[in-house]
Design a protein around this motif. Structure first.
Motif, short mmCIF file in Angstrom:
data_model
loop_
_atom_site.label_atom_id
_atom_site.label_comp_id
_atom_site.label_asym_id
_atom_site.label_seq_id
_atom_site.Cartn_x
_atom_site.Cartn_y
_atom_site.Cartn_z
N HIS A 222 21.17 -8.40 25.30
CA HIS A 222 19.98 -7.97 26.04
C HIS A 222 20.31 -7.14 27.29
O HIS A 222 19.43 -6.90 28.12
N ALA A 223 21.54 -6.69 27.42
CA ALA A 223 21.94 -5.88 28.58
C ALA A 223 21.58 -4.41 28.38
O ALA A 223 21.45 -3.93 27.24
N ARG A 224 21.45 -3.69 29.49
CA ARG A 224 21.23 -2.24 29.44
C ARG A 224 22.54 -1.48 29.41
O ARG A 224 22.65 -0.42 28.79
N LEU A 225 23.55 -2.03 30.10
CA LEU A 225 24.79 -1.29 30.32
C LEU A 225 25.90 -2.31 30.59
O LEU A 225 25.67 -3.33 31.24
N TYR A 226 27.09 -2.00 30.10
CA TYR A 226 28.25 -2.84 30.41
C TYR A 226 29.21 -2.05 31.30
O TYR A 226 29.50 -0.88 31.03
N VAL A 227 29.70 -2.71 32.37
CA VAL A 227 30.61 -2.05 33.30
C VAL A 227 31.89 -2.87 33.42
O VAL A 227 31.84 -4.10 33.61
N LEU A 228 33.03 -2.18 33.29
CA LEU A 228 34.33 -2.81 33.50
C LEU A 228 35.01 -2.07 34.66
O LEU A 228 35.55 -0.99 34.48
N PRO A 229 34.96 -2.64 35.87
CA PRO A 229 35.50 -1.96 37.06
C PRO A 229 36.93 -2.35 37.41
O PRO A 229 37.37 -2.18 38.54
N SER A 230 37.68 -2.89 36.44
CA SER A 230 39.00 -3.48 36.70
C SER A 230 39.99 -2.50 37.31
O SER A 230 39.95 -1.30 37.04
#
Length: 358
Positions: free
Chosen positions: A266-274
């Motif tokens: 149900h998310a709009r966007l996935y972010v991986l800021p690692s």
């Protein structure tokens, strides 16, 4: 006679947070015709850890949750048990336990090392800790019989003597079906279809504080959901909360299984800021759900073929905010080719490397 693989270097599974733990939880249940003995650290086990798997024996030994000491103590206890209950081969995860490799060689036990990530790059380690980890890395690679790298770029930067006994086998994912259930979202007051998602341990190398700062300035972001928990202390979580001036962040704690499936679905966007990764399983999971991605431009994410606009410089909340705003202003559900990242194939390839030294 059935052969036995002894596994050290993981805190354990199931129900234990961590990339290595997720890797092991997917890998070993798929290995057929062999006994697997997994050494787990008692302080990390919970109700979910009581689950059993055919062909897998769990040996739970004491440890501590003190950073820098838990792996040292637990690994030494594992070697004592291994000496008394000799397996066919020892599979070591990451190089932290590498200091015992010469002991395993003295016991005449074949060893396979899976090199997950360059832990000494993490900011949480001081100068002495980083020097010790580098020493363990050299011991682990020198004394192992085979080395499996989950990151091809890391493997290619190793000395030729190490590459000659090395192979690249990435992490993987299971086939997924989106969830229609929103129970977890309701429990945390999360609005379906109106949140940015990040999944990972609450630790500085994950760069989540930069994500909080980026989303705090964006009117396009209704909520930022962070699924993960702290390992040792809550200072990093407190830092993130201090950046959340708009009150957008929802911390769900560590979730897995169906609850995590709901968050991806149900998310709009996935972010991986690692700032540093070995091979991010959570990124593959987000891609398997068809989520648009924004990710730090680091070697680990370059292993995966993402559009150029998906990559941003790490440690930069401003450019991260721009990339998130751009992704949200052009909503779409991309299709990714993940055929090379199936756990069944990875288990087969890993078992092949193990059998080569038996």
């Amino acid at each position: 006679m059935t052969r036995t693989i002894a596994v050290i270097g993981t805190r354990g599974f199931p129900g234990v947070q961590g990339g290595v733990e997720a890797h092991c939880a997917h890998l070993y249940p798929l290995m057929q015709g062999v006994n697997v003995r997994v050494y787990r650290r008692k302080p990390y086990l919970n109700e979910q850890s009581r689950a059993s798997y055919p062909g897998i024996e769990f040996v739970d030994l004491p440890s501590t949750r003190i950073k820098g000491f838990e792996a040292v103590l637990h690994t030494l206890l594992c070697v004592v048990h291994i000496a008394l209950h000799r397996p066919s081969v020892v599979h070591v995860h990451n190089f932290g336990p590498g200091y015992v490799m010469p002991l395993l060689k003295l016991l005449r036990l074949p060893t396979v090392l899976t090199y997950h990530s360059t832990n000494y790059e993490h900011d949480k380690w001081g100068r002495v800790g980083k020097l010790l980890l580098r020493a363990c890395e050299k011991l682990a690679m020198r004394w192992s019989d085979r080395i499996i790298f989950v990151n091809r770029f890391v493997m290619e930067h190793q000395p030729q003597w190490a590459q000659r006994k090395a192979v690249y086998i990435p992490n993987g994912i299971d086939p997924v079906t989106p969830s229609q259930d929103t129970r977890l979202l309701r429990e945390h007051g999360i609005v379906p279809g109106d949140y940015v998602l990040a999944v990972g341990r609450l630790s500085p190398e994950k760069g989540l504080d930069y994500l909080v700062q980026a989303c705090d300035t964006l009117p396009q972001v209704g909520q930022l959901v962070i699924a993960g928990a702290s390992d040792h202390d809550d200072s990093y979580a407190r830092l993130m909360r201090s950046h959340d001036t708009a009150g957008k962040v929802v911390f769900t704690g560590y979730v897995q299984g169906e609850m995590l499936r709901q968050l991806y679905s149900h998310a709009r966007l996935y972010v991986l800021p690692s700032l540093s990764e070995g091979f991010p399983i959570a990124l593959l999971e987000a891609m398997s759900f068809g989520l648009p991605i924004v990710a730090s431009d680091i070697p680990a994410t370059r292993l995966i073929d993402l559009p150029d606009e998906a990559y941003v410089q790490p440690r930069d909340p401003h450019t991260l905010a721009q990339a998130i705003a751009n992704a949200l202003s052009h909503p779409h559900r991309p299709t990714y080719d993940l055929t090379h990242y199936t756990w069944k194939k990875i288990a087969t390839d890993t078992f092949e490397q193990i059998t080569k030294i038996l």
